[in-house]
Design a protein around this motif. Sequence first.
Motif, mmCIF file in Angstrom:
data_model
loop_
_atom_site.group_PDB
_atom_site.id
_atom_site.type_symbol
_atom_site.label_atom_id
_atom_site.label_comp_id
_atom_site.label_asym_id
_atom_site.label_seq_id
_atom_site.Cartn_x
_atom_site.Cartn_y
_atom_site.Cartn_z
ATOM 1 N N ASP A 165 5.574 -0.417 -13.165
ATOM 2 C CA ASP A 165 5.871 0.442 -12.014
ATOM 3 C C ASP A 165 7.354 0.798 -11.922
ATOM 4 O O ASP A 165 7.871 1.054 -10.836
ATOM 5 N N ALA A 216 5.481 5.452 -5.194
ATOM 6 C CA ALA A 216 5.301 5.591 -6.636
ATOM 7 C C ALA A 216 4.991 7.036 -7.011
ATOM 8 O O ALA A 216 5.362 7.511 -8.077
ATOM 9 N N THR A 262 3.889 1.613 -0.896
ATOM 10 C CA THR A 262 4.626 1.755 -2.155
ATOM 11 C C THR A 262 3.733 2.391 -3.214
ATOM 12 O O THR A 262 4.133 3.342 -3.889
ATOM 13 N N ASP A 263 2.510 1.874 -3.328
ATOM 14 C CA ASP A 263 1.577 2.419 -4.332
ATOM 15 C C ASP A 263 1.160 3.851 -3.999
ATOM 16 O O ASP A 263 1.152 4.723 -4.859
ATOM 17 N N GLU A 264 0.810 4.060 -2.729
ATOM 18 C CA GLU A 264 0.242 5.349 -2.329
ATOM 19 C C GLU A 264 1.276 6.464 -2.297
ATOM 20 O O GLU A 264 0.980 7.600 -2.637
ATOM 21 N N ASP A 298 -2.125 -8.400 -6.913
ATOM 22 C CA ASP A 298 -0.811 -8.929 -7.300
ATOM 23 C C ASP A 298 -0.647 -10.383 -6.889
ATOM 24 O O ASP A 298 -0.153 -11.211 -7.638
ATOM 25 N N TYR A 307 0.829 -1.207 0.000
ATOM 26 C CA TYR A 307 0.000 0.000 0.000
ATOM 27 C C TYR A 307 0.862 1.255 0.000
ATOM 28 O O TYR A 307 0.631 2.186 -0.760
#
Lengths: 272, 233
Positions: free
Chosen positions: B15, A64, A59-61, A249, A57
Amino acid sequence: MKNRKMKFTALALAAACMMSFSACGSSIPENTVNSLADLDAGGKKIGVQTGTTGDLYSTDEYEAKKINTVERYNKGADAVQSLKQGKIDCVIIDTEPAKVFVEKNTDLKILDEPFADEEYAMSIDKSNTALKEEINAALTELKEDGTLDSIKKNYVGTDEEKGKTPYKSPEDVDTSKGKLIMATNAEFPPYEYYEDNKIVGIDADMAQAVADKLGRKLEIQDMAFDSIIAAVTAGKVDIGVAGMTVTEDRLQNVDFTDSYATSKQVIIVRAK
Amino acid sequence: MSHFIELFHRDFIQDNRYKYLLTGLGNTLLITFFAVLIGIFIGFLIAIIRSSHDKMDRPGFLLNFLNLLSKIYLTVIRGTPTVVQLLISFFIIFTSPNASKLMVATLTFGINSGAYVAEIVRSGIMSIDAGQMEAGRSLGLNYAKTMRFIIMPQAFKNVLPALANEFIVLLKETSVCGYIGLADLTRGGDIIRSATYDAFLPLLTVAAIYLIMVCGLSALVGKLERRLRTSER
């Protein structure tokens, strides 16, 4: 001569001690994360355990989008240690282990605002649909007869409930259908951790209850969290049970059984 | 084949995951490079202290003391695992929030490597015939100059293969940096592995990158060895 050597040793040790103490004097910075909004403001260092949902989470929020940096540790405990020393600003981790960490460290606290909600399930190889059906049926039974609830209460209930209802296999349990091998990462109290050289916790008891229903003998293998799914797909183990959240994932590689617990990702910060 | 391409895409392209490997590689190289420098500095210093002490009939007070310090250092560093030293550095010595992980790792690996380099270099110095020192001194050179111009050049040539070995070990040893949450090359692969749950490509790629680095290092040392050998004639 001997005497002289002793003196030198003492001197050297004293010097070594002085050097290590001089490095310790620094002060721990004040907590700067008091809400999710503070994280959204950016520029924070977030500690997580590699491969956990907290990692995915954040990493995505944040990573990135280049809002905050994410530092990944092998164990949740290492991230918490770094937080205590002020090397990072907060730790994002599952709520139950977070409670255990905070209970043991009075200089830490959990923010009221949860970071995210999630559901735990067992991971299982995609080809193994027969076993998945069996486990799902067993889980439904365990939910209906209250076994699952009493297992959970035994670990995370109120003070009166804790430790009162440990799971015990039925007397006449048969293990004629072979082994049920479960992979876990036993550094995740109260779901799985070591006690008296044995892996215990909600997941261990729940898997034992499932194995009893299936007529199999449970065998637990402890490994790094991020190796569990690899072990499941390689067929080295039957199931992965490690407080594992169902994510997109992960679904690309493995199947999941029905969920057996719900949890939250929370944010741990320094109390001051 | 299409499966492979899909995996490749998921592991490295999606990504921008290849960036984990790039930053990891950068960190690994940085740590190794500066740790080698620190290791050489400490190593040569200690080797000279230890061999001077061993060669002298009556080492003075200062030399005795320095020799003892060196021995303690060697015992402690060689007697404990690198991972443990790294964790001690990070969680016990450099507890400051401002201590950068890169700095902690570089220092730890430098100090660790120094112990091994010291003994390698000492073996080189001790391997030089005592007559070389006598010859240098009878030419009118003092001890330090004999060491610098006669003993050390010969010793260095002798220990070069062993030194190269130590630096290869050091380069690979940095793979334990993940223990303090530092994103080195191995960790970079691990991060991809934990996000995609594919073990195959990330691990093999990381292995290949280490292999290439070690081959490069070996080639450099081989070149140096050849050059030193031609100067012999």
